[in-house]
Design a protein around this motif. Structure first.
Motif, PDB file in Angstrom:
ATOM      1  N   SER A  46       0.825  -1.198   0.000  1.00  0.00           N
ATOM      2  CA  SER A  46       0.000   0.000   0.000  1.00  0.00           C
ATOM      3  C   SER A  46       0.862   1.253   0.000  1.00  0.00           C
ATOM      4  O   SER A  46       1.758   1.404   0.829  1.00  0.00           O
ATOM      5  N   THR A  48       0.579   5.757  -0.853  1.00  0.00           N
ATOM      6  CA  THR A  48      -0.313   6.898  -1.043  1.00  0.00           C
ATOM      7  C   THR A  48       0.242   7.781  -2.138  1.00  0.00           C
ATOM      8  O   THR A  48       1.400   8.195  -2.076  1.00  0.00           O
ATOM      9  N   THR A  54      -5.092   5.832  -1.887  1.00  0.00           N
ATOM     10  CA  THR A  54      -4.353   4.631  -1.512  1.00  0.00           C
ATOM     11  C   THR A  54      -4.264   3.719  -2.730  1.00  0.00           C
ATOM     12  O   THR A  54      -5.291   3.389  -3.336  1.00  0.00           O
ATOM     13  N   PHE A  56      -2.549   0.105  -4.278  1.00  0.00           N
ATOM     14  CA  PHE A  56      -1.883  -1.154  -3.978  1.00  0.00           C
ATOM     15  C   PHE A  56      -0.969  -1.511  -5.150  1.00  0.00           C
ATOM     16  O   PHE A  56      -1.425  -1.920  -6.220  1.00  0.00           O
TER      17      PHE A  56
END
Length: 365
Positions: A46, A48, A54, A56
């Motif tokens: 994860s 940002t 967010t 992945f």
């Protein structure tokens, strides 16, 4: 009740408990969006992105699609150009980028073409791409990392964040360290000099310039320039009468069509309105390439070029030597030739539907 629903219920009623569990599990698996990353890419982590989303990202990003020219340049400067498997129509630097398959224009890329390239990660720019594109990619299960920089320092920080997302944080630090050293050296050379007043022309008909909160305006400040337009709008439309009243010392024209722009500059002394500008009468006009429009490492080249044109006396032979570039950076870049989001998602992403906005994005970002 529909015929399809009736048949499904009858079939479910005849299944034994174990078979029923298997059937439901199969349906649930099929309902999930197919992941873009291959098994070889490893588990996702994860991160940002610059917009607060967010994302992945696979542990190993081997296949990247870039939807903006600035990001394509940045990826090559970071040494991962070999991982770029798709680009936008306007990604023209470095030359190696032109050999990659195109997925369409930044505003309306082909989602089918992107998916067909099986990317581990798609990189997008809030200034060049649309929210709808990123939303659709998310629905397809394709990880998409978005950037959003409004100043020179934010561009450098954004490069570091992207490098970290790609698993090459040290390379990102080396690159931005070299760029910051160049900026510091330039500021040393320009210390004590009065900024030159300028107008940067993004488009001449209609006359479109830049606002004070854009990264381009910030780049001009680093170059020892003061932009005469101080508006909150990013891409304001101006009247020629207003420009005549302001009388900037220099006119800067940005574009990627050198021949056409050179013809325009040559004709300015004969054009009504333009010929009233002292900058035109005294030939204080500069033609810049597309690097000034792109929040990428190459923006530093544009800043240095502008500074040398506006303050030639600061670059005489007795000037201090320039700091060395990051190892391999020059070679990589010469291959063949603020809005705050507090909620997850992309609420507020600008939709550039009108032609004028499109003009400002064709070579930008």
């Amino acid at each position: 009740m529909s015929l399809r629903r009736t048949l499904c219920l009858r079939m479910l009623s005849r299944l034994r408990p174990a078979a029923l569990c298997l059937f439901v599990a199969t349906l649930a698996a099929e309902a999930q969006p197919a992941p873009a990353a291959t098994k070889a890419s490893g588990p996702a982590r994860s991160v940002t992105d610059d917009t607060g989303r967010t994302v992945f990202v696979p542990a190993q990003v081997r296949r990247i699609v870039s939807l903006a020219p600035s990001l394509t340049e940045t990826l090559f400067a970071l040494g991962v150009g070999d991982r770029v498997v798709g680009v936008s129509d306007y990604c023209n630097y470095p030359a190696a980028a032109r050999t990659r398959p195109s997925v369409g224009a930044p505003l309306n890329p082909s989602l089918e073409s992107i998916a067909a390239l099986r990317p581990d990660l798609v990189v997008a720019a809030k200034s060049a791409n649309r929210r709808e594109t990123v939303d659709e990619l998310a629905r397809l299960g394709i990880a998409t990392y978005a950037t959003d920089a409004h100043s020179v320092e934010q561009i450098l920080t954004s490069i570091e964040h992207l490098a970290d997302a790609l698993g090459i944080a040290e390379t990102g630090q080396q690159l931005t360290g070299a760029l910051r050293a160049r900026l510091a050296h330039l500021q040393q050379q320009l210390a004590g000099r009065t900024p030159r007043s300028v107008l940067l022309v993004v488009w001449h008909e209609p006359l479109i310039s830049i606002g004070r909160n854009t990264f381009i305006a910030d780049a001009l400040r680093y170059a020892g320039a003061s932009h005469v337009i101080e508006t909150e709008q990013d891409w304001p439309r101006l009247s020629l009468e207003e420009v005549v009243r302001l009388q900037p010392e220099y006119l800067l024209f940005a574009g990627d069509h050198a021949a056409a722009m050179a013809s325009l500059l040559a004709a300015l002394p004969q054009r009504p309105g333009w010929r009233k500008l002292a900058a035109v009468q005294q030939h204080r006009t500069l033609l810049l390439d597309e690097s000034i429009n792109r929040p990428s490492p190459r923006l530093l080249d544009a800043i240095e070029t502008i500074a040398r044109q506006l303050h030639p006396e600061a670059f005489r032979q007795n000037a201090a030597p320039s700091p060395p570039a990051a190892p391999g950076f020059a070679a990589l870049c010469s291959q063949a030739p603020a809005e705050n989001w507090t909620q997850p998602g992309l609420a507020g992403w600008p939709v550039a539907a009108d032609a004028e906005a499109d003009r400002s994005r064709r070579t930008q970002r």
